[in-house]
Design a protein around this motif. Structure first.
Motif, short mmCIF file in Angstrom:
data_model
loop_
_atom_site.label_atom_id
_atom_site.label_comp_id
_atom_site.label_asym_id
_atom_site.label_seq_id
_atom_site.Cartn_x
_atom_site.Cartn_y
_atom_site.Cartn_z
N PRO A 76 50.72 26.67 -8.96
CA PRO A 76 52.36 26.71 -8.67
C PRO A 76 52.93 27.55 -9.78
N ASP A 77 54.11 28.15 -9.35
CA ASP A 77 55.26 28.92 -10.40
C ASP A 77 54.39 29.83 -11.21
N GLY A 78 53.57 30.71 -10.71
CA GLY A 78 52.92 31.76 -11.43
C GLY A 78 51.80 31.26 -12.35
N THR A 79 51.37 29.92 -12.28
CA THR A 79 50.09 29.47 -13.15
C THR A 79 48.83 29.75 -12.30
N ALA A 80 47.72 29.36 -12.90
CA ALA A 80 46.48 29.52 -12.19
C ALA A 80 45.44 28.58 -12.59
N ASP A 81 44.65 28.20 -11.61
CA ASP A 81 43.49 27.41 -11.95
C ASP A 81 42.44 28.25 -12.03
N VAL A 82 41.67 28.14 -13.10
CA VAL A 82 40.31 28.86 -13.57
C VAL A 82 39.35 28.13 -13.33
N ARG A 83 38.29 28.40 -12.46
CA ARG A 83 37.18 27.63 -11.84
C ARG A 83 35.84 28.63 -12.12
N PHE A 90 37.57 24.61 -14.36
CA PHE A 90 37.24 24.99 -15.61
C PHE A 90 38.36 24.38 -16.50
N HIS A 91 39.57 24.94 -16.44
CA HIS A 91 40.95 24.78 -16.64
C HIS A 91 42.08 25.38 -16.11
N GLY A 92 43.35 24.86 -16.52
CA GLY A 92 44.52 25.37 -16.08
C GLY A 92 45.01 26.47 -16.88
#
Length: 148
Positions: A76-83, A90-92
């Motif tokens: 959301p809002d320009g963020t990312a979820d790293v997998r 993995f992490h946000g």
């Protein structure tokens, strides 16, 4: 502006090719290694970016090819979820302030990451790994090579 460079859209900022230089220090033994290579953030079919890191890692005088693949999915809002490549979380990652902290438990060890953006072409990650199996510090500097 402060020492951090705010990024309104994490995926848009990361897209493209980066030069990566990493120092890996084993704080228990004093050994130090180095990685030099590239990180490419290319589009995923369903949205997000596929991150492919490749280069050479030198440890205790021996140099070998090294690499990894991660998936950066839109949050959301320009963020990312790293997998991880297999889809595990993995992490946000939220670079809107130019700085982000993330934790990732791995068995009994804890990975604590700090992400800092310096400007449009430079960012750094510092991972501190502590636990019964590891006592490491990994510092990676990224410099932009090109945009898509």
């Amino acid at each position: 502006m402060g020492e951090f460079w705010p990024v309104p859209d994490t995926l848009a900022y990361l897209a493209g090719r980066w030069r990566a230089e990493r120092t890996v220090r084993d704080l228990a033994s004093g050994d130090e290694g180095r990685f030099a290579g590239t990180v490419e953030f290319g589009p995923l079919e369903d949205g997000g970016l596929l991150c492919r890191e490749s280069g050479d890692f030198t440890w205790r005088g021996v140099t070998r090819p090294a690499g990894r693949t991660l998936r950066f999915l839109p949050g959301p809002d320009g963020t990312a979820d790293v997998r991880f490549a297999d889809g595990r979380f993995f992490h946000g990652l939220d670079l809107r302030s130019g700085r982000h902290f993330a934790d990732h438990p791995c068995s009994a060890d804890l990975y604590r990451g700090e992400f800092t953006v310096r400007d449009a072409g430079h960012w750094r990650t510092v991972w501190r790994v502590r636990g019964p199996a590891k006592d490491l510090e990994l510092v990676t500097d990224h410099a932009r090579v090109d945009r898509p």
